[in-house]
Design an enzyme around this catalytic site. Structure first.
Site, PDB file in Angstrom:
ATOM      1  N   ARG A   1       0.831  -1.213   0.000  1.00 28.74           N
ATOM      2  CA  ARG A   1       0.000   0.000   0.000  1.00 28.74           C
ATOM      3  C   ARG A   1       0.859   1.255   0.000  1.00 28.74           C
ATOM      4  O   ARG A   1       0.439   2.305  -0.458  1.00 28.74           O
ATOM      5  CB  ARG A   1      -0.897   0.034   1.245  1.00 28.74           C
ATOM      6  CG  ARG A   1      -1.898  -1.083   1.308  1.00 28.74           C
ATOM      7  CD  ARG A   1      -2.783  -0.911   2.504  1.00 28.74           C
ATOM      8  NE  ARG A   1      -3.373  -2.186   2.914  1.00 28.74           N
ATOM      9  CZ  ARG A   1      -4.167  -2.321   3.967  1.00 28.74           C
ATOM     10  NH1 ARG A   1      -4.460  -1.276   4.724  1.00 28.74           N
ATOM     11  NH2 ARG A   1      -4.667  -3.494   4.268  1.00 28.74           N
TER      12      ARG A   1
ATOM     13  N   GLU B   1     -10.991  -1.449  -5.326  1.00 24.09           N
ATOM     14  CA  GLU B   1     -11.469  -0.485  -4.335  1.00 24.09           C
ATOM     15  C   GLU B   1     -10.563   0.746  -4.279  1.00 24.09           C
ATOM     16  O   GLU B   1      -9.389   0.683  -4.614  1.00 24.09           O
ATOM     17  CB  GLU B   1     -11.511  -1.140  -2.937  1.00 24.09           C
ATOM     18  CG  GLU B   1     -12.320  -0.325  -1.927  1.00 24.09           C
ATOM     19  CD  GLU B   1     -12.139  -0.771  -0.476  1.00 24.09           C
ATOM     20  OE1 GLU B   1     -11.074  -1.304  -0.134  1.00 24.09           O
ATOM     21  OE2 GLU B   1     -13.070  -0.564   0.322  1.00 24.09           O
TER      22      GLU B   1
HETATM   23  C1  8ZB Z   1     -10.017  -0.276   6.501  1.00 24.59           C
HETATM   24  C2  8ZB Z   1     -10.185  -1.718   6.714  1.00 24.59           C
HETATM   25  C3  8ZB Z   1      -9.910  -2.185   8.105  1.00 24.59           C
HETATM   26  C4  8ZB Z   1     -10.464  -3.553   8.346  1.00 24.59           C
HETATM   27  C5  8ZB Z   1      -9.431  -5.615   8.346  1.00 24.59           C
HETATM   28  C6  8ZB Z   1      -9.241  -5.035   9.709  1.00 24.59           C
HETATM   29  C7  8ZB Z   1     -10.357  -4.027   9.753  1.00 24.59           C
HETATM   30  C8  8ZB Z   1      -7.107  -5.662   7.404  1.00 24.59           C
HETATM   31  C9  8ZB Z   1      -6.871  -7.762   6.950  1.00 24.59           C
HETATM   32  C10 8ZB Z   1      -8.140  -7.571   7.486  1.00 24.59           C
HETATM   33  C11 8ZB Z   1      -8.581  -9.805   7.276  1.00 24.59           C
HETATM   34  C12 8ZB Z   1      -6.486  -9.085   6.542  1.00 24.59           C
HETATM   35  N1  8ZB Z   1      -8.253  -6.257   7.769  1.00 24.59           N
HETATM   36  N2  8ZB Z   1      -6.241  -6.564   6.899  1.00 24.59           N
HETATM   37  N3  8ZB Z   1      -8.998  -8.580   7.668  1.00 24.59           N
HETATM   38  N4  8ZB Z   1      -7.372 -10.084   6.744  1.00 24.59           N
HETATM   39  N5  8ZB Z   1      -5.282  -9.340   6.007  1.00 24.59           N
HETATM   40  O1  8ZB Z   1      -9.778  -4.496   7.556  1.00 24.59           O
HETATM   41  O2  8ZB Z   1      -9.328  -6.009  10.713  1.00 24.59           O
HETATM   42  O3  8ZB Z   1     -11.565  -4.681  10.056  1.00 24.59           O
END
Ligand code: 8ZB
Length: 482
Positions: free
Chosen positions: A100, A171
């Site tokens: 990112r 996205e």
């Molecule tokens: C802006 C997005 C944040 C959300 C989740 C976080 C939070 C981030 C992963 C993921 C599963 C991943 N999140 N990275 N969920 N696998 N590698 O995005 O927990 O809810």
């Protein structure tokens, strides 16, 4: 300012593209003609645009998790599990934080370490490093459309590689992947770089391949008033459409008050249809994000939050819902926890799919005010740009006419203070430099005074603090006596 909201010529795009593809060695693999042929060879059930159009017609709400790990085989295994055990309708690929930030060397180290440690040492899938072959292996192993989810201010190379790799949805946006994510990247630069991404997708569209585009709706995820996120979503939708994007999903993050959330999803679609009507053949769908703020640590309580989000998404008839997990307070979830969040949501969505939130006076009023607020903001943005939306957006951030609460970016004014009213709807406690009419200002003020009266205190910054911590204490509104 050379930035303007005008479709890029193919020459300009191709010229910049040469530089983009040199940013990491996997960029050299991208051949657009081959990519188009590859997409044509993919079965229909892997096409995000088609799946969303069908769901919109059938008025059903599809479920989608977030998920991503460092290595290809493990990533495939994870997504297969979420599809089979979690019954996910749509699949994601969450990209790791190094990618990112365009730190591909560090991502490479993360891949190596993950192999030696035999567990993921990255918080997502490093798609640029895995290259087109790696991405295609993921796509070919799965029986659902897969979207790239990230948080990347400069997401040009990532788009080139993942789209050529067979992903059918992307996205982000020049505002929504900048202001909530970066501290010192200018909004002028990210809008320009996202015009590239949109122009790339416009190119695929010209060749008959419809890639879905989804601006990131929830922004900072906490106490964001609907009219703020709607303004950003509509701007990003319009900027994408100008570059030739046709299949657009606009998003909104759950605030927690059912009426406001239903009104938000409905007005998002209605307003966007109005603003985007100058473009032909646009298909609009909506995505509802389950609670994006702090989560309770307790898993049973977390399931309560997840269920309420699922119920709201279904009653609002959002086209899809992005699902949280009982591990939200802890970090990246296990695949089992992720599947649990999905199944909880699917259960609720299925139970509510034949029930609609009936229009009533309160819903109509809420919709009217969201529309008014959003239009007052967007009118000023157009004015500031003298009709040009890209220029207007840059100037609006400078002037605090667009202002996102709790954002880290120095390009954001940060004058806004949102707080919940007595029913938990998010209102403007302080509207900063937003160009609001007396009517809008008074409406918000009255709503907060009503809460103040109930709590025997004047509306103040303390309410904002109490609201931020409320959900962790098992409440929506941060009332002093609870
Ligand atoms: C802006 C997005 C944040 C959300 C989740 C976080 C939070 C981030 C992963 C993921 C599963 C991943 N999140 N990275 N969920 N696998 N590698 O995005 O927990 O809810």
């Amino acid at each position: 300012m050379k930035l303007k909201n005008k479709k890029w010529s193919l020459d300009k795009f191709m010229q910049i593209r040469e530089e983009v593809l040199k940013q990491w060695d996997t960029g050299a693999e991208v051949d657009l003609e081959d990519a188009i042929e590859y997409h044509k060879s993919l079965p229909e059930q892997k096409d995000m645009s088609k799946k969303l159009i069908e769901a919109k017609e059938e008025k059903i709400t599809l479920t989608q998790p977030r998920a991503g790990v460092a290595l290809i085989d493990e990533h495939v295994e994870l997504l297969k599990f979420l599809k089979e055990e979690g019954q996910a309708d749509l699949l994601p690929t969450t990209i790791d934080s190094y990618t990112r930030q365009n730190k591909y060397q560090e991502a490479e180290e993360g891949i190596k370490q993950s192999k030696t440690e035999e567990r993921s040492m990255l918080n997502g899938f490093p798609a640029v490093n895995h290259g087109i072959k790696g991405c295609r292996k993921v796509i070919e192993s799965l029986d659902a459309p897969v979207q790239v989810r990230h948080g990347t201010p400069d997401a040009r190379l990532l788009a080139e590689i993942t789209l050529a790799g067979g992903f059918t949805s992307y996205e982000g946006g020049g505002i929504s992947y900048n202001i909530p994510y970066a501290k010192d990247v200018s909004i002028e630069k990210t809008i320009y770089d996202w015009q590239y991404v949109d122009r790339l997708i416009g190119y695929y569209e010209e060749k008959g391949i419809s890639i879905n585009r989804e601006p990131f709706g929830p922004l900072t995820g906490t106490l964001v008033p609907p009219s703020i996120s709607h303004s950003v979503a509509i701007i990003e939708g319009l900027l994408a459409a100008e570059q030739g994007v046709k299949n657009i999903t606009l998003g909104y993050g759950q605030c927690g008050n059912l009426t406001q959330d239903v009104a938000a999803i409905q007005t998002l679609e209605e307003l966007a249809e109005e603003y985007l009507s100058e473009y032909d053949d646009i298909v609009l769908t909506t995505v509802f994000h389950q609670w994006m703020g702090g989560f309770p640590q307790d898993e049973s309580q977390a399931f309560g939050v997840i269920s309420w989000g699922g119920a709201t998404a279904a009653l609002a008839q959002a086209t899809k819902v992005i699902v949280k997990t009982p591990h939200e307070a802890l970090g990246v979830p296990t695949k089992e926890a992720n599947a649990q969040g999905l199944k909880t949501t699917k259960q609720v969505v299925n139970m509510l799919k034949d029930q609609h939130f009936m229009p009533n006076g309160v819903l109509e009023k809420e919709k009217e005010m969201i529309k008014k607020e959003t239009k007052e903001i967007l009118n000023r943005v157009f004015e500031l740009g003298k009709g040009d939306l890209a220029k207007g957006t840059v100037r609006a951030f400078e002037a605090g006419v667009l202002d996102i609460p709790f954002a880290p970016s120095k390009y954001n004014a940060g004058n806004l203070l949102p707080a919940r009213d007595n029913n938990g709807a998010v209102r403007y406690l302080n509207h900063g430099n937003l160009p609001f009419s007396e009517e809008v200002i008074n409406f918000n003020k009255e709503k907060l005074e009503e809460r103040g009266k109930d709590e025997e205190r004047d509306p103040s910054f303390q309410m904002v603090i109490d609201d931020i911590y409320a959900i962790g204490k098992g409440m929506l509104v941060g009332k002093p006596r609870t």
